[in-house]
Write an enzyme that holds these catalytic residues in place. Structure first.
Site, short mmCIF file in Angstrom:
data_model
loop_
_atom_site.label_atom_id
_atom_site.label_comp_id
_atom_site.label_asym_id
_atom_site.label_seq_id
_atom_site.Cartn_x
_atom_site.Cartn_y
_atom_site.Cartn_z
N SER A 177 15.62 -25.53 -20.59
CA SER A 177 14.47 -26.34 -20.99
C SER A 177 13.61 -25.53 -21.95
O SER A 177 14.11 -25.10 -22.98
CB SER A 177 13.68 -26.79 -19.76
OG SER A 177 12.65 -27.68 -20.11
N THR A 178 12.36 -25.26 -21.60
CA THR A 178 11.45 -24.57 -22.50
C THR A 178 12.03 -23.23 -22.95
O THR A 178 12.37 -22.39 -22.14
CB THR A 178 10.11 -24.31 -21.80
OG1 THR A 178 9.66 -25.52 -21.18
CG2 THR A 178 9.06 -23.83 -22.78
N HIS A 203 16.68 -30.00 -22.15
CA HIS A 203 15.61 -31.00 -22.16
C HIS A 203 15.08 -31.16 -23.58
O HIS A 203 14.47 -30.25 -24.14
CB HIS A 203 14.47 -30.57 -21.24
CG HIS A 203 14.87 -30.50 -19.79
ND1 HIS A 203 14.16 -29.77 -18.87
CD2 HIS A 203 15.89 -31.08 -19.11
CE1 HIS A 203 14.73 -29.90 -17.68
NE2 HIS A 203 15.78 -30.69 -17.81
N MET A 296 10.76 -24.51 -17.72
CA MET A 296 9.79 -24.74 -16.67
C MET A 296 10.34 -25.76 -15.68
O MET A 296 11.19 -26.58 -16.01
CB MET A 296 8.46 -25.22 -17.25
CG MET A 296 8.51 -26.54 -17.97
SD MET A 296 6.88 -26.99 -18.63
CE MET A 296 7.26 -28.54 -19.43
N ASP A 299 14.49 -28.23 -12.37
CA ASP A 299 15.70 -29.00 -12.64
C ASP A 299 16.90 -28.07 -12.72
O ASP A 299 16.86 -27.06 -13.42
CB ASP A 299 15.55 -29.77 -13.96
CG ASP A 299 16.67 -30.77 -14.18
OD1 ASP A 299 17.24 -31.25 -13.18
OD2 ASP A 299 16.96 -31.08 -15.35
#
Length: 360
Positions: A177-178, A203, A296, A299
């Protein structure tokens, strides 16, 4: 509790007003100022020392990308980009992530107030994550690790063949993600053309995933593309879950394919890493490698454990090399991880596990 101090940089007075209003609703955030262009922003950064900046892309006098590059070279700090969902906007936003922006939000094309209300919680979460992010000066380049150097220096670039992998149907599943767009790139760039199939859930909104996949395809020795429903899962190829869609592995006999769907979000995400990992655990079992990278939230943690329990080899990125140590941290806490490694060592660990010959 110390509040996160935010400076909003956007040439639109309405956008600056909307951002200030939305962020003021969160008790952990304080908007300390706004700037209509990078020149004003530079002075306000010196005077106010914000924790996080939200930065528009298209502005007068100096565009956001040029300003971001100057900022990350001279005074690196967490930046969340504000971008539009256009093809040009996708390319520009990905360039911003390469330069060190922590994350981005998409600016609505119409009805700004209502559109921003819809993404307010996402924006707030990304600002909070950015406040905790590790931001490094742009000129500081990571030195290749010993294992990285070994793997890059051999293989088809030198006309050498590699040993057979442990199984003919190993699947490599990566979730991030991030900070993940750059982290995944760092892993993929080190993989040789005969790497087992790679499935990636990052993401990212719609449109961005295709632009990003195309960019990865131009940088890597394996083929990279945005997945389409029914795509075959093949060695030397990586499939990226499309933004707004889950991607799951399926198997018919000896043939692997992916299914793309718009089932409800999982862990607030679509695509969800948990959806990918759960399907890989089910259909690949012990013939899989699960990798969870910077991001973050949680998930991926639950179903990475399912993968490990099914016999898969699992890896998490270590805290020091993560932009945000959220997803790997949750996976480690869940007992889902076999190895915790610096980003630079992950490709080597994958290749070693699948039997890529060090002597080759």
């Amino acid at each position: 509790m110390k509040k996160i101090r935010v400076l909003n940089v956007d040439d639109s007075a309405l956008m600056r007003q909307v951002l200030a209003s939305l962020l003021a609703k969160d008790p952990e955030i304080e908007v300390i100022g706004a700037a209509p262009d990078p020149y004003v922003a530079r002075e306000k950064i010196k005077a106010l020392n914000p924790d996080v900046i939200t930065l528009d892309v298209e502005m007068p006098r100096m565009d956001g990308i040029t300003f971001l590059e100057k900022l990350m070279r001279g005074h690196p700090m967490p930046v969340v980009m504000v971008s539009s969902l256009t093809e040009a906007g996708c390319q520009t936003t990905l360039r911003a992530l390469e330069l060190g922006a922590v994350d981005f939000i998409t600016k609505p094309k119409i009805d700004l107030r209502e559109g921003m209300d819809e993404v307010a919680q996402d924006l707030i979460a990304k600002i909070k994550a950015a406040a905790q992010a590790r931001v490094k000066p742009l000129l500081v380049r990571r030195e290749a690790s010993e294992s990285e150097t070994k793997y890059v220096s051999r293989g088809t670039l030198h006309g050498a063949s590699s040993a057979m992998i442990k199984t003919t149907d190993t699947i490599i599943a990566i979730g991030s993600s991030t900070g993940g767009t750059e982290a995944v790139k760092d892993v993929l760039e080190l993989l040789p053309p005969n790497t087992p199939p790679v499935l990636i859930t990052q993401h990212m909104p719609e449109r961005f995933t295709k632009t990003w996949a195309d960019r990865m395809n131009g940088l890597c020795r394996i083929s990279v593309k945005e997945a389409e429903d029914g795509d075959s899962v093949l060695p030397g190829h990586a499939l990226v879950a499309p933004g707004g869609y889950h991607m799951a592995l399926e198997r018919s006999g000896a043939r692997y394919t992916v299914r793309i769907n718009q089932d409800p979000p999982v862990n607030r995400h679509r695509p969800s890493v948990d959806v990918l990992f759960a399907s890989v655990a089910r259909y690949a079992g012990a013939n899989a490698v699960g990798v969870i990278l910077t991001g973050m939230g949680g998930d991926g943690a639950k179903e990475l454990l399912t993968m490990k329990q099914a016999g898969a080899f699992t890896i998490a990125q270590d805290e020091a090399s993560c932009v945000v140590f959220g997803m790997p941290k949750e996976a480690i806490k869940a007992g889902a991880v076999d190895k915790v490694l610096p980003l630079g060592d992950i490709a080597g660990a994958i290749l070693a596990h699948v039997g890529y010959s060090k002597a080759a």
